[in-house]
Scaffold this motif. Structure first.
Motif, PDB file in Angstrom:
ATOM      1  N   GLY A  75       0.657  -1.256  -0.107  1.00  0.00           N
ATOM      2  CA  GLY A  75       0.090  -0.062  -0.073  1.00  0.00           C
ATOM      3  C   GLY A  75       0.704   1.219  -0.248  1.00  0.00           C
ATOM      4  N   ILE A  76       2.310   1.071   0.333  1.00  0.00           N
ATOM      5  CA  ILE A  76       3.117   2.178   0.345  1.00  0.00           C
ATOM      6  C   ILE A  76       3.640   2.575  -1.340  1.00  0.00           C
ATOM      7  CG2 ILE A  76       4.989   3.413   1.150  1.00  0.00           C
ATOM      8  CD1 ILE A  76       4.676   2.121   3.714  1.00  0.00           C
ATOM      9  N   LYS A  77       3.313   3.607  -2.051  1.00  0.00           N
ATOM     10  CA  LYS A  77       3.733   3.590  -3.028  1.00  0.00           C
ATOM     11  C   LYS A  77       5.144   4.270  -3.288  1.00  0.00           C
ATOM     12  CE  LYS A  77       2.419   5.508  -7.805  1.00  0.00           C
ATOM     13  NZ  LYS A  77       1.359   6.210  -8.274  1.00  0.00           N
ATOM     14  N   ARG A 101       0.114   6.560  -0.610  1.00  0.00           N
ATOM     15  CA  ARG A 101      -0.300   5.229  -0.509  1.00  0.00           C
ATOM     16  C   ARG A 101      -1.416   4.894  -1.321  1.00  0.00           C
ATOM     17  NH1 ARG A 101       0.633   2.999   4.846  1.00  0.00           N
ATOM     18  NH2 ARG A 101       1.874   4.380   6.173  1.00  0.00           N
ATOM     19  N   GLU A 111      -5.184   6.711  -4.263  1.00  0.00           N
ATOM     20  CA  GLU A 111      -4.161   7.144  -4.231  1.00  0.00           C
ATOM     21  C   GLU A 111      -4.138   8.347  -3.166  1.00  0.00           C
ATOM     22  OE1 GLU A 111      -1.147   6.631  -7.106  1.00  0.00           O
ATOM     23  OE2 GLU A 111      -0.624   8.608  -6.568  1.00  0.00           O
ATOM     24  N   GLU A 126       6.556   2.654   6.858  1.00  0.00           N
ATOM     25  CA  GLU A 126       7.235   3.630   5.948  1.00  0.00           C
ATOM     26  C   GLU A 126       8.952   3.512   6.332  1.00  0.00           C
ATOM     27  OE1 GLU A 126       3.664   6.684   6.585  1.00  0.00           O
ATOM     28  OE2 GLU A 126       5.496   7.148   7.847  1.00  0.00           O
TER      29      GLU A 126
END
Length: 167
Positions: A75-77, A101, A111, A126
């Motif tokens: 989910g962390i882009k 995210r 997003e 993170e």
């Protein structure tokens, strides 16, 4: 008349039992000797097999850890860190962290980007994401140690202490 020299039956029975027991023990000793003669080769084979299993287990543990971390950081882009005024020393320097995210609520993909101040505001996932993407870590932090994890640890402990050791 001929004289027979036959031993008494009780004596013969006792000898039969004694020799039978000795034969049984001798056969067991032969089997033990046969097994022991192969023991060195078998030990080498088993040691190699055990080492191969250990390597496979190490890979399986690493794969499992990676899968857990993948799920943890899913989910962390992107995480972008912007450094503040570089004239300030590293303890007082500000950092702005922008975390992007992604997700899906069942209806649509989404997003979002959230901005926060300070490296201590990093959530564990993170932080883990940044360790996988050291190119996103500011050079001033990376310069503190040979690897990103140690660099962050040095920064955080120095920030908490209020000064850098040896500086």
């Amino acid at each position: 008349m001929t004289k027979t020299t036959t031993r008494p039956l009780a004596e013969l029975q006792a000898d039969f039992v004694r020799v039978g027991a000795l034969l049984k023990q001798a056969r067991e000793d032969v089997e033990t000797l046969r097994r022991l003669s192969m023991a060195e080769a078998q030990a080498e084979t088993l040691a190699a097999e055990l080492e191969a299993i250990k390597r496979q287990m190490d890979r399986a543990f690493a794969d499992e850890d990676k899968a857990k971390e993948d799920a943890f950081i899913a989910g962390i882009k992107d995480v972008r860190i912007t450094e503040g005024d570089q004239r300030d020393n590293l303890i007082r320097r500000t950092f702005t962290v922008a975390v992007t995210r992604t997700g899906n609520d069942g209806l649509r993909d989404w997003e979002t980007t959230a901005e926060k101040t300070g490296l201590t505001s990093l959530k564990p996932e993170e932080y883990a994401w940044l360790l996988r993407h050291p190119d996103r870590i500011p050079a001033s932090i990376l310069a503190l140690a040979d690897d990103p994890r140690t660099a962050f640890q040095t920064y955080f402990s120095s920030k908490k202490r209020g000064y850098f050791r040896g500086a």
